[in-house]
Structures are given as structure tokens and as C-alpha cells.
Design a protein around this motif. Structure first.
Motif, PDB file in Angstrom:
ATOM      1  N   PRO A  18     -11.158 -13.618   3.492  1.00 50.96           N
ATOM      2  CA  PRO A  18     -10.649 -12.258   3.670  1.00 50.96           C
ATOM      3  C   PRO A  18      -9.757 -12.088   4.895  1.00 50.96           C
ATOM      4  O   PRO A  18      -8.667 -11.526   4.797  1.00 50.96           O
ATOM      5  CB  PRO A  18     -11.907 -11.405   3.784  1.00 50.96           C
ATOM      6  CG  PRO A  18     -12.968 -12.194   3.113  1.00 50.96           C
ATOM      7  CD  PRO A  18     -12.619 -13.626   3.369  1.00 50.96           C
ATOM      8  N   GLY A  19     -10.197 -12.549   6.044  1.00 50.78           N
ATOM      9  CA  GLY A  19      -9.420 -12.347   7.266  1.00 50.78           C
ATOM     10  C   GLY A  19      -8.081 -13.051   7.230  1.00 50.78           C
ATOM     11  O   GLY A  19      -7.042 -12.464   7.532  1.00 50.78           O
ATOM     12  N   GLN A  20      -8.088 -14.312   6.837  1.00 56.96           N
ATOM     13  CA  GLN A  20      -6.854 -15.096   6.801  1.00 56.96           C
ATOM     14  C   GLN A  20      -5.888 -14.556   5.748  1.00 56.96           C
ATOM     15  O   GLN A  20      -4.695 -14.452   5.985  1.00 56.96           O
ATOM     16  CB  GLN A  20      -7.174 -16.566   6.523  1.00 56.96           C
ATOM     17  CG  GLN A  20      -5.958 -17.457   6.495  1.00 56.96           C
ATOM     18  CD  GLN A  20      -5.221 -17.514   7.819  1.00 56.96           C
ATOM     19  OE1 GLN A  20      -5.809 -17.337   8.867  1.00 56.96           O
ATOM     20  NE2 GLN A  20      -3.928 -17.743   7.762  1.00 56.96           N
ATOM     21  N   THR A  21      -6.397 -14.205   4.575  1.00 57.05           N
ATOM     22  CA  THR A  21      -5.545 -13.675   3.515  1.00 57.05           C
ATOM     23  C   THR A  21      -4.920 -12.352   3.922  1.00 57.05           C
ATOM     24  O   THR A  21      -3.722 -12.136   3.758  1.00 57.05           O
ATOM     25  CB  THR A  21      -6.360 -13.490   2.217  1.00 57.05           C
ATOM     26  OG1 THR A  21      -6.935 -14.742   1.866  1.00 57.05           O
ATOM     27  CG2 THR A  21      -5.485 -12.983   1.081  1.00 57.05           C
ATOM     28  N   ALA A  22      -5.742 -11.453   4.469  1.00 53.21           N
ATOM     29  CA  ALA A  22      -5.228 -10.153   4.893  1.00 53.21           C
ATOM     30  C   ALA A  22      -4.188 -10.327   5.994  1.00 53.21           C
ATOM     31  O   ALA A  22      -3.135  -9.680   5.968  1.00 53.21           O
ATOM     32  CB  ALA A  22      -6.374  -9.266   5.378  1.00 53.21           C
ATOM     33  N   LYS A  23      -4.449 -11.213   6.944  1.00 50.39           N
ATOM     34  CA  LYS A  23      -3.512 -11.433   8.048  1.00 50.39           C
ATOM     35  C   LYS A  23      -2.183 -11.977   7.519  1.00 50.39           C
ATOM     36  O   LYS A  23      -1.114 -11.481   7.883  1.00 50.39           O
ATOM     37  CB  LYS A  23      -4.114 -12.404   9.055  1.00 50.39           C
ATOM     38  CG  LYS A  23      -3.201 -12.696  10.239  1.00 50.39           C
ATOM     39  CD  LYS A  23      -3.868 -13.569  11.282  1.00 50.39           C
ATOM     40  CE  LYS A  23      -4.189 -14.927  10.734  1.00 50.39           C
ATOM     41  NZ  LYS A  23      -4.692 -15.872  11.749  1.00 50.39           N
ATOM     42  N   ALA A  24      -2.240 -12.955   6.647  1.00 53.62           N
ATOM     43  CA  ALA A  24      -1.019 -13.567   6.127  1.00 53.62           C
ATOM     44  C   ALA A  24      -0.194 -12.583   5.305  1.00 53.62           C
ATOM     45  O   ALA A  24       1.026 -12.490   5.470  1.00 53.62           O
ATOM     46  CB  ALA A  24      -1.367 -14.796   5.290  1.00 53.62           C
ATOM     47  N   LEU A  25      -0.854 -11.830   4.429  1.00 55.67           N
ATOM     48  CA  LEU A  25      -0.113 -10.888   3.592  1.00 55.67           C
ATOM     49  C   LEU A  25       0.439  -9.718   4.386  1.00 55.67           C
ATOM     50  O   LEU A  25       1.533  -9.229   4.099  1.00 55.67           O
ATOM     51  CB  LEU A  25      -0.999 -10.404   2.444  1.00 55.67           C
ATOM     52  CG  LEU A  25      -1.333 -11.481   1.415  1.00 55.67           C
ATOM     53  CD1 LEU A  25      -2.268 -10.935   0.345  1.00 55.67           C
ATOM     54  CD2 LEU A  25      -0.078 -12.041   0.784  1.00 55.67           C
ATOM     55  N   ILE A  26      -0.285  -9.281   5.397  1.00 60.23           N
ATOM     56  CA  ILE A  26       0.226  -8.202   6.245  1.00 60.23           C
ATOM     57  C   ILE A  26       1.452  -8.672   7.021  1.00 60.23           C
ATOM     58  O   ILE A  26       2.428  -7.947   7.165  1.00 60.23           O
ATOM     59  CB  ILE A  26      -0.872  -7.679   7.205  1.00 60.23           C
ATOM     60  CG1 ILE A  26      -1.875  -6.855   6.426  1.00 60.23           C
ATOM     61  CG2 ILE A  26      -0.287  -6.871   8.345  1.00 60.23           C
ATOM     62  CD1 ILE A  26      -1.283  -5.664   5.699  1.00 60.23           C
ATOM     63  N   LEU A  49      -7.643  -2.809   3.613  1.00 60.80           N
ATOM     64  CA  LEU A  49      -7.732  -2.797   2.146  1.00 60.80           C
ATOM     65  C   LEU A  49      -7.713  -4.216   1.565  1.00 60.80           C
ATOM     66  O   LEU A  49      -8.448  -4.520   0.624  1.00 60.80           O
ATOM     67  CB  LEU A  49      -6.605  -1.953   1.561  1.00 60.80           C
ATOM     68  CG  LEU A  49      -6.719  -0.452   1.842  1.00 60.80           C
ATOM     69  CD1 LEU A  49      -5.495   0.281   1.305  1.00 60.80           C
ATOM     70  CD2 LEU A  49      -7.994   0.122   1.246  1.00 60.80           C
ATOM     71  N   LEU A  50      -6.887  -5.092   2.126  1.00 58.11           N
ATOM     72  CA  LEU A  50      -6.870  -6.474   1.648  1.00 58.11           C
ATOM     73  C   LEU A  50      -8.174  -7.193   1.974  1.00 58.11           C
ATOM     74  O   LEU A  50      -8.675  -7.990   1.179  1.00 58.11           O
ATOM     75  CB  LEU A  50      -5.689  -7.233   2.259  1.00 58.11           C
ATOM     76  CG  LEU A  50      -4.330  -6.893   1.666  1.00 58.11           C
ATOM     77  CD1 LEU A  50      -3.219  -7.472   2.536  1.00 58.11           C
ATOM     78  CD2 LEU A  50      -4.219  -7.407   0.244  1.00 58.11           C
ATOM     79  N   TRP A  51      -8.741  -6.900   3.126  1.00 60.47           N
ATOM     80  CA  TRP A  51     -10.018  -7.495   3.518  1.00 60.47           C
ATOM     81  C   TRP A  51     -11.111  -7.081   2.531  1.00 60.47           C
ATOM     82  O   TRP A  51     -11.893  -7.908   2.063  1.00 60.47           O
ATOM     83  CB  TRP A  51     -10.351  -7.054   4.947  1.00 60.47           C
ATOM     84  CG  TRP A  51     -11.540  -7.705   5.541  1.00 60.47           C
ATOM     85  CD1 TRP A  51     -11.597  -8.918   6.151  1.00 60.47           C
ATOM     86  CD2 TRP A  51     -12.870  -7.169   5.590  1.00 60.47           C
ATOM     87  NE1 TRP A  51     -12.876  -9.167   6.585  1.00 60.47           N
ATOM     88  CE2 TRP A  51     -13.678  -8.115   6.250  1.00 60.47           C
ATOM     89  CE3 TRP A  51     -13.454  -5.990   5.147  1.00 60.47           C
ATOM     90  CZ2 TRP A  51     -15.033  -7.911   6.466  1.00 60.47           C
ATOM     91  CZ3 TRP A  51     -14.794  -5.784   5.360  1.00 60.47           C
ATOM     92  CH2 TRP A  51     -15.571  -6.743   6.015  1.00 60.47           C
ATOM     93  N   ILE A  52     -11.130  -5.796   2.187  1.00 60.60           N
ATOM     94  CA  ILE A  52     -12.108  -5.287   1.212  1.00 60.60           C
ATOM     95  C   ILE A  52     -11.865  -5.916  -0.163  1.00 60.60           C
ATOM     96  O   ILE A  52     -12.806  -6.329  -0.852  1.00 60.60           O
ATOM     97  CB  ILE A  52     -12.050  -3.744   1.133  1.00 60.60           C
ATOM     98  CG1 ILE A  52     -12.581  -3.152   2.438  1.00 60.60           C
ATOM     99  CG2 ILE A  52     -12.832  -3.216  -0.071  1.00 60.60           C
ATOM    100  CD1 ILE A  52     -12.330  -1.653   2.578  1.00 60.60           C
ATOM    101  N   ALA A  53     -10.592  -6.017  -0.569  1.00 61.57           N
ATOM    102  CA  ALA A  53     -10.257  -6.593  -1.870  1.00 61.57           C
ATOM    103  C   ALA A  53     -10.693  -8.061  -1.956  1.00 61.57           C
ATOM    104  O   ALA A  53     -11.199  -8.502  -2.991  1.00 61.57           O
ATOM    105  CB  ALA A  53      -8.756  -6.472  -2.135  1.00 61.57           C
TER     106      ALA A  53
END
Length: 78
Positions: A18-26, A49-53
């Protein structure tokens, strides 16, 4: 496009960090944003929202299976 020269393998995504994905997409999203106030608001809300997703996906994938993808070897360049 599966044949004997390029065997494929079926894989399943069972966990998304979650953290890495949200950071990269943001960071990708921010690259295309232009207004400063929108940058901060979208970065904060988008990350949350990405972290929750990602957590929701991981919950579903652990119980019912993840997204299936088919991988194959890339053709060798001549």
C-alpha cells in the motif's frame, strides 16, 4: 500469442504494498498537476485513497484470489 517459442506462465497478484504503490502513483500524478493548492490536496487525498484501495485489494486477494496475468518471455533482439 502463446506458442512453443514463447512459453507463457500464469501468475496472480496476491499482494500490493500500500505505501509504496500509493507513493509511486501519487508522484506520477503530481508530475502532471499544475496548480499548487491542487497538488497538496490531491497528494494527501490521493495517497490516503490509494492506500485504502491497496488494503482492500489485498483483503480480497487473500480470500478469493488476485488479478491473474499471463507473462511470457520477450523475443530476443537480433
Amino acid at each position: 500469442m502463446t506458442d512453443k517459442a514463447f512459453p507463457s506462465m500464469k501468475k496472480q497478484i496476491t499482494f500490493i504494498a500500500p505505501g509504496q504503490t500509493a507513493k509511486a502513483l501519487i508522484l506520477v500524478y503530481l508530475k502532471f498537476s499544475t496548480v499548487t493548492s491542487a497538488l497538496l490536496l490531491n497528494a494527501i487525498l490521493g495517497f490516503i485513497l490509494l492506500w485504502i484501495a491497496c488494503h482492500a485489494y489485498n483483503w480480497v486477494a487473500s480470500r478469493f484470489g488476485g488479478i491473474e496475468i499471463v507473462l511470457s518471455d520477450a523475443p530476443e533482439e537480433a
